[in-house]
Structure formats: structure tokens, C-alpha cells
Design a protein around this motif. Structure first.
Motif, mmCIF file in Angstrom:
data_model
loop_
_atom_site.group_PDB
_atom_site.id
_atom_site.type_symbol
_atom_site.label_atom_id
_atom_site.label_comp_id
_atom_site.label_asym_id
_atom_site.label_seq_id
_atom_site.Cartn_x
_atom_site.Cartn_y
_atom_site.Cartn_z
ATOM 1 N N UNK A 207 11.118 10.817 -12.507
ATOM 2 C CA UNK A 207 9.818 11.325 -12.768
ATOM 3 C C UNK A 207 9.924 11.650 -14.441
ATOM 4 N N UNK A 208 8.997 11.063 -15.067
ATOM 5 C CA UNK A 208 8.625 11.214 -16.437
ATOM 6 C C UNK A 208 7.197 12.000 -16.529
ATOM 7 N N UNK A 209 7.456 13.230 -17.371
ATOM 8 C CA UNK A 209 6.482 14.086 -17.585
ATOM 9 C C UNK A 209 5.052 13.486 -17.968
ATOM 10 N N UNK B 16 0.857 -1.272 -0.101
ATOM 11 C CA UNK B 16 -0.103 -0.056 0.252
ATOM 12 C C UNK B 16 0.911 1.482 -0.003
ATOM 13 N N UNK B 17 2.214 1.173 -0.263
ATOM 14 C CA UNK B 17 3.021 2.083 -0.201
ATOM 15 C C UNK B 17 3.078 3.298 -1.392
ATOM 16 N N UNK B 18 2.481 2.555 -2.484
ATOM 17 C CA UNK B 18 2.542 3.073 -3.963
ATOM 18 C C UNK B 18 1.170 3.677 -4.355
ATOM 19 N N UNK B 19 1.199 4.354 -5.482
ATOM 20 C CA UNK B 19 -0.128 5.025 -6.003
ATOM 21 C C UNK B 19 -0.990 3.883 -6.422
ATOM 22 N N UNK B 20 -0.526 2.436 -6.507
ATOM 23 C CA UNK B 20 -1.115 1.395 -7.125
ATOM 24 C C UNK B 20 -0.704 1.189 -8.530
ATOM 25 N N UNK B 21 0.338 1.560 -8.816
ATOM 26 C CA UNK B 21 0.781 1.668 -10.261
ATOM 27 C C UNK B 21 0.764 2.871 -11.346
ATOM 28 N N UNK B 22 1.814 2.887 -12.292
ATOM 29 C CA UNK B 22 1.670 3.971 -13.214
ATOM 30 C C UNK B 22 0.145 3.912 -13.932
ATOM 31 N N UNK B 23 -0.117 5.179 -14.659
ATOM 32 C CA UNK B 23 -1.169 5.223 -15.557
ATOM 33 C C UNK B 23 -0.586 5.771 -16.769
ATOM 34 N N UNK B 24 -1.200 5.362 -18.144
ATOM 35 C CA UNK B 24 -0.734 5.971 -19.158
ATOM 36 C C UNK B 24 -1.107 7.535 -19.426
ATOM 37 N N UNK B 25 -2.004 8.076 -18.737
ATOM 38 C CA UNK B 25 -2.347 9.488 -18.941
ATOM 39 C C UNK B 25 -1.906 10.244 -17.983
ATOM 40 N N UNK B 26 -0.998 9.902 -17.050
ATOM 41 C CA UNK B 26 -0.462 10.676 -16.083
ATOM 42 C C UNK B 26 0.928 10.607 -16.049
#
Length: 455
Positions: A190-192, A144-154
Motif C-alpha cells: 500500500x502506497x499512500x 474484474x477482480x481489481x479496481x481497474x488499475x492504479x491512479x496517479x491521484x489516489x
């Protein structure tokens, strides 16, 4: 010639064997079906009138049946021309002649069948290979320490952790051979959101931080909370007291205010195998390096490193700068920049053998969080990161100052004057590349004004 020789009609008068066909007006020879003709006999064909009556069948077609004969006489079928196909029996449909397949068609059928087999086999092999790669992957819970995984539109925030655990062949010779695997090298990538730029923020291992309490899932599925620590080195957020990567994640969030989406943990073997898979990377040295602790001995200028040399390069600190961890961070950033350029190069992307080696090395050497526990999920992340132009990747370090509580300087503390600004820029997705470009333009403008004033 008698009837015996003409039609083998026994005692039938030859004159009776010629019958007038009322539809054609022609006489036609009618022989008994029981009296087969000899292939040697020369039986004359029917006499024909000079012109065919209107409505009569065309030549080569079956004639219209004639009127019934006198009782006791059978009317045989009309005689066909030599070489013509036999007429179908009454009540049966005629078969079309079987056409032989041409050689070209046979070749096409054979090639098509072979290609289909190859495609099916390739698909099966690809599936098996993907399953093999999935079997290579080691994943652990993020608790539970992460956001739950990367998202393609963020925007994407990946925590890269390099441990100092000495597992693997030849690694026991590097310093602390009994290390439990601390967070020796940590970078927040960090990737924009628009994938046009990225920032790699290095977090010094000797930075004094507060480590929060860490809910942790063990390998057997049991859960516990590992008590936090105040005023300790950042690298103890992993390994110490059996802390897992999720605890390092919580520590980064506590420090920067940024919650990572995912994490990846690399050991010493990852550096060696990844650089070997891509055929090595090029780094530029400002001076000769000879470090007996890391076993690195390189001359000034451009150098090609891979395998053991690459690991020695990122481990070196005593022979560069002030001999501390901050000096080593600069080398590590140069190395990662070179590695990313090589990963994005056509030399790598166009080589199937290198891509396979990379897939093997990456899946074996990296430990990832449970959100990245399959090759397909890693592929999706790779596609997002692949959109980045590495020219717009900026390396920076958390702003720090020497720890004022120490007489012998060994650790550092956060620079409260500048660190918050760096963290805010990342949280707000501000391009460090654009800021640097703007600063260069402003500096050039100031220099131009000063030059004009002196003139």
C-alpha cells in the motif's frame, strides 16, 4: 607607333578612334569589337580632366553611355581597369560571386548531419528496444477482480505474489519440484495517496481462509467459474484447481476488505535475476544460518547475497525462528527492504548497464495483469512508486494465532482482536510509520516520567 600597333584598327585613322564623352568632357578610346587587343599592347587610358563634373559617375562605376556615333561606327563598351570584374552583358542580371564555404562551416555542417543521423538512429533503436521489452512481458486477465488499475491521484495497492513453481534452470532442487505454483509469498503493498509512506502487509501462506468463486479467463479466451473453497490454506488461492492470480486477488479482498489495483507475480527466477541485475544486496544476520533444505550457509553479520544465494535466503525457514513460515516471512521482509534500497540507490539509478539489466530481468521474470501489459504502463507505475522514501516503508504481517483446531500446529487463523484494525488503517490510508513514531515518543515520555519518579 602606327594604328596597327596601337589598336589593330587596320585602315582607320587613329585620330578617329578618340571620341569626346559629352557627360565627362573627356576623350575616350573607342575600338571596333572585331579588333581584339593584344595582352601585350600598351593602350593608353582615356584622358581625364582635373576635376570630375557634378553628377558624373564615381570612379569604378559604369559610365553613362555616350551619344550615338556616326552611321557605320560601332561604339565598344568602356574599357575596364585591370583586375576589375567584367561588366554584365546587356539585358542580363549580373551573378554574385560564389563564396566558398569556410572550413569551420563545413565542419559544423558535417557534425550537424552526423548528429541528426545519430539521433534518428538512437530514436529507432530506442523504439525497437521498447518493442523488445514489450515482447518480454507476460500478462494475464484480472477477470474484474481489481479496481481497474492504479491512479496517479489516489493511494495505490499492488498485490505482489511469489510462487513456488520450480520452472527455470536449477530450481528443481528446491523442495516440492512438482508444485503447480501456489501463492507461496504474498505481500499487499500500500502506497499512500501523497506518496510519503507505504505499508507492506505480508499474508502467511498457511493462513486458513475462505476462497470465493473465481470467474476465470483461460489462455484460449474461454471463460469459466472455478468453485471456491472454505477453510483452506491461503496459498491454494493460486495454482490449485487451475486458479489464476485474479483468484488470489479476490481472496485478498475477501480477507482484508481491500481491493488491489494491480498484481505482479514473480517466480524463483525473478529473485535470482533481479538481485544479479543490481549487483546483489546486503542483509544483516543475527546468527549463523545453515539450512540443508534451502542450501543456505551464511555467517552471522552483514552478508552480500545475489542469484542462487538470494533465492536460498528467501526460501529458508528451518534454520530461523521456530522453523515455520512465519519465521521465514521476517527474512523475506528484510530481503525486500534491502532490494528496494538498492533499487533506489544512486549506484543503480546512475548505471545505464544496471538499468538495462533490470528492465530485461523484470520484464522476463514478472507476470502482470492486463492493466500493466506494456513497458510504458510499468514505467508510469514505477515513477509513482519511485516518489516514495524507503525510510517510510513499514513491513508488517497479518495478525494471526495458531489454529486451535489442530493438535499439531501447522496452520494459523486470523487474530480477530487486532487484524481488523490493521486492515482499517490501510483502507483509510493511515501511515504505519507515523503511528510507530508516535508510539516511540509516548514510550519515551513514559520512561522519562518513571525515571523522574524513581529519582
Amino acid at each position: 607607333m602606327d594604328a596597327q600597333g596601337r589598336g589593330r584598327a587596320d585602315d582607320i585613322d587613329p585620330a578617329d578612334q578618340w571620341v569626346l564623352n559629352p557627360n565627362t568632357g573627356e576623350y575616350e578610346l573607342r575600338l571596333s569589337p572585331s579588333a581584339p587587343q593584344s595582352s601585350q599592347s600598351a593602350v593608353p587610358g582615356p584622358r581625364r580632366s582635373a576635376t570630375r563634373r557634378a553628377g558624373a559617375p564615381a570612379r569604378g562605376r559604369t559610365a553613362t553611355p555616350v551619344a550615338p556615333e556616326a552611321p557605320g561606327r560601332e561604339v565598344p563598351p568602356p574599357r575596364r581597369r585591370r583586375g576589375a570584374p567584367p561588366e554584365p552583358l546587356p539585358g542580363r542580371r549580373g551573378r554574385r560571386p560564389v563564396k566558398k564555404k569556410g572550413k569551420a562551416k563545413k565542419v559544423l555542417l558535417w557534425t550537424g548531419g552526423t548528429m541528426a543521423f545519430v539521433l534518428v538512429a538512437a530514436a529507432g533503436a530506442a523504439y525497437l528496444y521498447i518493442e523488445h521489452l514489450n515482447g518480454n512481458i507476460t500478462s494475464v486477465a484480472d477477470d474484474g477482480a481489481s479496481t481497474g488499475g492504479f491512479q496517479k491521484d489516489k493511494a495505490i495497492n499492488i498485490l505482489l505474489i511469489g510462487t513456488d513453481k520450480r520452472t527455470g534452470s536449477g530450481n528443481e532442487g528446491y523442495g516440492d519440484s512438482g508444485s503447480v505454483g501456489h501463492a507461496d509469498t504474498t505481500i499487499l503493498l500500500h502506497v499512500s495517496k501523497d506518496r510519503t509512506n507505504a505499508t507492506a502487509l505480508s499474508i502467511p501462506r498457511d493462513l486458513i481462509v475462505d476462497i470465493p468463486d473465481c470467474p476465470t479467463t483461460r489462455e484460449d479466451g474461454t471463460k469459466e467459474i472455478i468453485k471456491g473453497s472454505t477453510g483452506v490454506r491461503f496459498n491454494t488461492s493460486l495454482g490449485q484447481d487451475d486458479r489464476t492470480p485474479s483468484c488470489t486477488m479476490r481472496t485478498v479482498t475477501e480477507l482484508t476488505g481491500i481491493t488491489p489495483d494491480n498484481f505482479m507475480v514473480a517466480d524463483f527466477n525473478a529473485v535470482k535475476t533481479l538481485t544479479t541485475a543490481v549487483g546483489g544486496v546486503d542483509v544483516c544476520l543475527g546468527k549463523d544460518i545453515n539450512d540443508p533444505d534451502s542450501h543456505l550457509n551464511l555467517k552471522k553479520g552483514m552478508q552480500h547475497i545475489s542469484g542462487e544465494n538470494a533465492l536460498a535466503f528467501v526460501r529458508t525457514r528451518h534454520a530461523v525462528g521456530f522453523g515455520g513460515d512465519l519465521s521465514r516471512i521476517t527474512l523475506q521482509q528484510n530481503f525486500l527492504s534491502a532490494l528496494m534500497r538498492k533499487l533506489k540507490s544512486n549506484d543503480t539509478l546512475s548505471s545505464p548497464s544496471k538499468m538495462i539489466k533490470l528492465a530485461e530481468a523484470g520484464t522476463k521474470a514478472l507476470t502482470v495483469d492486463a492493466q500493466l501489459d506494456s513497458i510504458n504502463k510499468l514505467k508510469d507505475l514505477g515513477l509513482e512508486l519511485g516518489k516514495l522514501n524507503v525510510k517510510n516503508l513499514t513491513f508488517t504481517t497479518v495478525p494471526v494465532v495458531d489454529n486451535p483446531a489442530e493438535k499439531v500446529k501447522a496452520t494459523v487463523v486470523l487474530n480477530d482482536a487486532s487484524a481488523p484494525q490493521v486492515f482499517d488503517m490501510i483502507k483509510n490510508d493511515v501511515s504505519f510509520t507515523a503511528v510507530k513514531t508516535q508510539k516511540k515518543k509516548e514510550a519515551a515520555a513514559v520512561a522519562a516520567r518513571l525515571k523522574g519518579t524513581k529519582a
